[in-house]
Design a protein around this motif. Structure first.
Motif, mmCIF file in Angstrom:
data_model
loop_
_atom_site.group_PDB
_atom_site.id
_atom_site.type_symbol
_atom_site.label_atom_id
_atom_site.label_comp_id
_atom_site.label_asym_id
_atom_site.label_seq_id
_atom_site.Cartn_x
_atom_site.Cartn_y
_atom_site.Cartn_z
ATOM 1 N N ALA A 89 0.859 -1.195 0.000
ATOM 2 C CA ALA A 89 0.000 0.000 0.000
ATOM 3 C C ALA A 89 0.888 1.235 0.000
ATOM 4 C CB ALA A 89 -0.928 -0.015 1.208
ATOM 5 N N THR A 90 1.775 1.297 -0.985
ATOM 6 C CA THR A 90 2.808 2.330 -1.012
ATOM 7 C C THR A 90 2.393 3.599 -1.754
ATOM 8 O OG1 THR A 90 3.752 1.097 -2.876
ATOM 9 C CG2 THR A 90 4.769 0.783 -0.721
ATOM 10 N N GLY A 91 1.164 3.642 -2.280
ATOM 11 C CA GLY A 91 0.641 4.863 -2.881
ATOM 12 C C GLY A 91 1.368 5.298 -4.137
ATOM 13 N N GLY A 92 1.356 6.612 -4.355
ATOM 14 C CA GLY A 92 1.989 7.169 -5.543
ATOM 15 C C GLY A 92 2.796 8.393 -5.180
ATOM 16 N N ARG A 93 3.435 8.960 -6.175
ATOM 17 C CA ARG A 93 4.251 10.161 -5.995
ATOM 18 C C ARG A 93 4.078 11.063 -7.208
ATOM 19 N NH1 ARG A 93 7.568 6.220 -7.949
ATOM 20 N NH2 ARG A 93 8.969 6.791 -9.661
ATOM 21 N N PRO A 94 4.375 12.358 -7.062
ATOM 22 C CA PRO A 94 4.254 13.248 -8.212
ATOM 23 C C PRO A 94 5.220 12.855 -9.320
ATOM 24 C CG PRO A 94 4.408 14.499 -6.165
ATOM 25 C CD PRO A 94 4.739 13.079 -5.828
ATOM 26 N N PHE A 95 4.738 12.915 -10.548
ATOM 27 C CA PHE A 95 5.600 12.671 -11.701
ATOM 28 C C PHE A 95 6.374 13.953 -12.004
ATOM 29 C CE2 PHE A 95 6.040 13.165 -16.377
ATOM 30 C CZ PHE A 95 6.976 12.171 -16.598
ATOM 31 N N ARG A 96 7.680 13.851 -12.042
ATOM 32 C CA ARG A 96 8.518 15.019 -12.315
ATOM 33 C C ARG A 96 8.970 14.988 -13.772
ATOM 34 N NH1 ARG A 96 11.441 18.903 -9.685
ATOM 35 N NH2 ARG A 96 10.966 18.108 -7.606
ATOM 36 N N ALA A 97 8.324 15.785 -14.592
ATOM 37 C CA ALA A 97 8.696 15.842 -16.003
ATOM 38 C C ALA A 97 10.087 16.461 -16.133
ATOM 39 C CB ALA A 97 7.675 16.683 -16.775
ATOM 40 N N GLU A 98 10.890 15.891 -17.012
ATOM 41 C CA GLU A 98 12.241 16.399 -17.234
ATOM 42 C C GLU A 98 12.201 17.493 -18.291
ATOM 43 O OE1 GLU A 98 14.944 13.263 -18.068
ATOM 44 O OE2 GLU A 98 14.540 12.184 -16.196
ATOM 45 N N ILE A 99 12.239 18.741 -17.833
ATOM 46 C CA ILE A 99 12.191 19.903 -18.716
ATOM 47 C C ILE A 99 13.503 20.661 -18.561
ATOM 48 C CG2 ILE A 99 10.970 22.034 -19.296
ATOM 49 C CD1 ILE A 99 8.475 20.843 -18.009
ATOM 50 N N PRO A 100 14.338 20.672 -19.589
ATOM 51 C CA PRO A 100 15.608 21.398 -19.499
ATOM 52 C C PRO A 100 15.384 22.847 -19.077
ATOM 53 C CG PRO A 100 15.533 20.089 -21.510
ATOM 54 C CD PRO A 100 14.164 20.032 -20.908
ATOM 55 N N GLY A 101 16.148 23.277 -18.074
ATOM 56 C CA GLY A 101 15.999 24.629 -17.569
ATOM 57 C C GLY A 101 15.069 24.737 -16.383
ATOM 58 N N CYS A 102 14.339 23.643 -16.071
ATOM 59 C CA CYS A 102 13.393 23.644 -14.941
ATOM 60 C C CYS A 102 13.834 22.671 -13.852
ATOM 61 C CB CYS A 102 11.990 23.289 -15.419
ATOM 62 S SG CYS A 102 11.163 24.604 -16.335
ATOM 63 N N LEU A 147 5.835 25.150 -10.785
ATOM 64 C CA LEU A 147 5.266 23.950 -10.173
ATOM 65 C C LEU A 147 4.868 22.974 -11.266
ATOM 66 C CD1 LEU A 147 4.020 22.273 -7.847
ATOM 67 C CD2 LEU A 147 1.949 23.665 -8.070
ATOM 68 N N LEU A 148 5.449 21.781 -11.232
ATOM 69 C CA LEU A 148 5.105 20.726 -12.181
ATOM 70 C C LEU A 148 4.005 19.871 -11.576
ATOM 71 C CD1 LEU A 148 8.718 19.638 -13.250
ATOM 72 C CD2 LEU A 148 7.228 21.317 -14.344
ATOM 73 N N ALA A 149 2.845 19.893 -12.199
ATOM 74 C CA ALA A 149 1.706 19.111 -11.707
ATOM 75 C C ALA A 149 1.114 18.351 -12.889
ATOM 76 C CB ALA A 149 0.672 20.016 -11.059
#
Length: 454
Positions: free
Chosen positions: A140-153, A259-261
């Motif tokens: 039951a480890t849930g999830g985490r935010p996906f961090r998109a790889e955006i150069p410069g961010c 903020l990456l959402a």
């Protein structure tokens, strides 16, 4: 000869689903242990539903003060003190975490405050090397935010980081169009931050009713969110004072924070699941059957990590059904039909059942809908509009969906969901006497459909 195990159940993950399953199983006499590498309470309590909703409450105060003036109140200058709010917020989260922990301890659950991985179908290994055998393992480890790889961010935040800001930024760019992005856009705008939101799609809140999405987007813009649809980041560069962003639609601007959402992913990496024989889906989710059981009979999974419906009450129900199935001797599938949900934007959106688009593909349906300025807003001179909408199957007359955009839509949809879940017909709604004057009375007074589909 029966195999002997150290434990009847080992739960990996201290979020809502895991804690509920562990506690109830232990209360029923099972020998249970639970491991959590972060804070007890998981995403919902520590970095999701609870702190977000408290921030929502804080962010609505400016609107309330503006409305007060429309009702004749003389309101003086007001300002928001983020450090004061943040301190109280974290104190509340500490209190709630303590309640979760005490509930486990009082039920007899052994808690391990460290990471745990699966060593084999009946063995769990803690970060310190200690191993336990268990008749059943629940992930039951849930999830985490996906961090998109955006150069410069590279220094961009994800949703978890918002709750730990030392100070509120003067400006922020939010990337994404889902409920997390849209909720934080409204919250931060309400707290005085200059908010810009980029979403690559044609409208935010994909998956919800189209008419409702349009009205929410309209309301967000009225509250100061610079919502830019069909827009992505063309280029990004960290500069003095923040990040310089060039939009795909042209123009560049410096934002103090980004903020990456752009979604969430299941927490399954590096847990030994596949090595133990557990099937993992394309999105990284644990594949389970209707009883939350994996391909390995001794290993089960509940909550966001399964990629089913990522809502706290659903995870809790899955945990309860697991205990009933495995320890109660009563195989109990989880009912994922007609689950209500709410988006805590401003205005709020409440939804249960089929959207108009979804229903239109399954046969003749009638759409009953009304959008209007409610009495409270109209008197105060505010432009806010609300939406009340029913999707009705023509032949059976059953209400297939209900969608509400209004203040407190989450509260309203909870009650409407009871009727929809029971299979109420449009005539059942019609027979219900209206409560006047209210916004919700429109749900039982709409006589003629605005559209017929199929």
């Amino acid at each position: 000869m029966a195999t002997s195990f150290d434990l009847d159940l080992f739960v990996i993950g201290g979020g809502s689903g895991g804690v509920r399953a562990a506690r109830v199983a232990a209360q029923g006499g099972a020998k249970v242990a639970l491991a959590e590498e972060s804070r007890m309470g998981g995403t919902c309590v520590i970095r999701g539903c609870v702190p977000k909703k408290l921030m929502v409450f804080a962010s609505t105060v400016p609107g309330t003060l503006a409305e007060a003036a429309g009702y004749g109140w003389r309101v003086g200058a007001a300002s928001f003190d983020w450090p004061v709010f943040r301190k109280k917020l974290h104190s509340e989260l500490d209190r709630l975490e303590g309640i979760y922990r005490a509930g486990l301890v009082n039920a007899g659950v052994t808690i391990h405050d460290q990471r745990a991985v699966i060593a084999d179908p009946h063995r769990v290994r803690l970060a310190d090397g200690t191993e336990f055998t268990a008749r059943h393992i629940l992930v039951a480890t849930g999830g985490r935010p996906f961090r998109a790889e955006i150069p410069g961010c590279e220094s961009a935040m994800v949703s978890d980081d918002v709750f730990n800001l030392e100070t509120l930024p003067k400006s922020i760019l939010i990337i994404g169009g889902g409920y997390i992005a849209s909720e934080f856009a409204c919250v931060l705008a309400g707290l005085g931050v200059k908010v810009t939101q980029f979403y690559r799609g044609e409208q935010i809140l994909r998956g919800f009713d189209g008419e409702a999405r349009d009205l929410v987007a309209e309301g967000m813009r009225e509250r100061g969110v610079d919502l830019r649809l069909g827009t992505t980041i063309e280029a990004a560069e960290e500069v003095e004072g923040g990040t310089r962003i060039t939009a795909s639609t042209g123009g560049a601007e410096v934002y103090e924070k980004v903020l990456l959402a752009t979604g969430r992913v299941p927490n399954t990496h590096g847990m030994g699941l596949e090595e133990a024989g557990v099937k993992i889906g394309k999105a990284g989710e644990i594949v389970v059957n209707e009883y939350s059981q994996t391909d390995v009979p001794s290993i089960y999974a509940v909550g966001d990590v399964t990629g089913r419906i990522a809502l706290t009450p659903v995870a809790i129900r899955e945990g309860m059904a697991f205990v009933e199935t495995v320890f109660g001797g009563n195989p109990t599938p989880v009912d994922h039909e007609l689950v209500p949900s709410a988006v805590f934007t401003q205005p709020e959106l409440g939804s249960v059942g089929l959207t108009e688009d979804e229903a239109g593909g399954r046969g003749p349906v009638e759409i009953y809908a009304t959008s209007f300025r409610p009495m409270r807003s109209a008197f105060a001179g505010a432009p806010d509009r609300v939406l009340m909408k029913l999707v009705v199957e023509t032949e059976s007359r059953r209400v297939l969906g209900c969608h509400i955009v209004s203040p407190e839509a989450g509260e309203l949809i909870q009650l409407a969901a009871v009727a929809v879940k029971m299979g109420a017909t449009k005539e059942d709604f019609d027979r219900t006497c209206a409560v006047h004057p209210t916004m919700a009375e429109e749900l039982v007074t709409m006589k003629m459909p605005v559209r017929r589909l199929g």
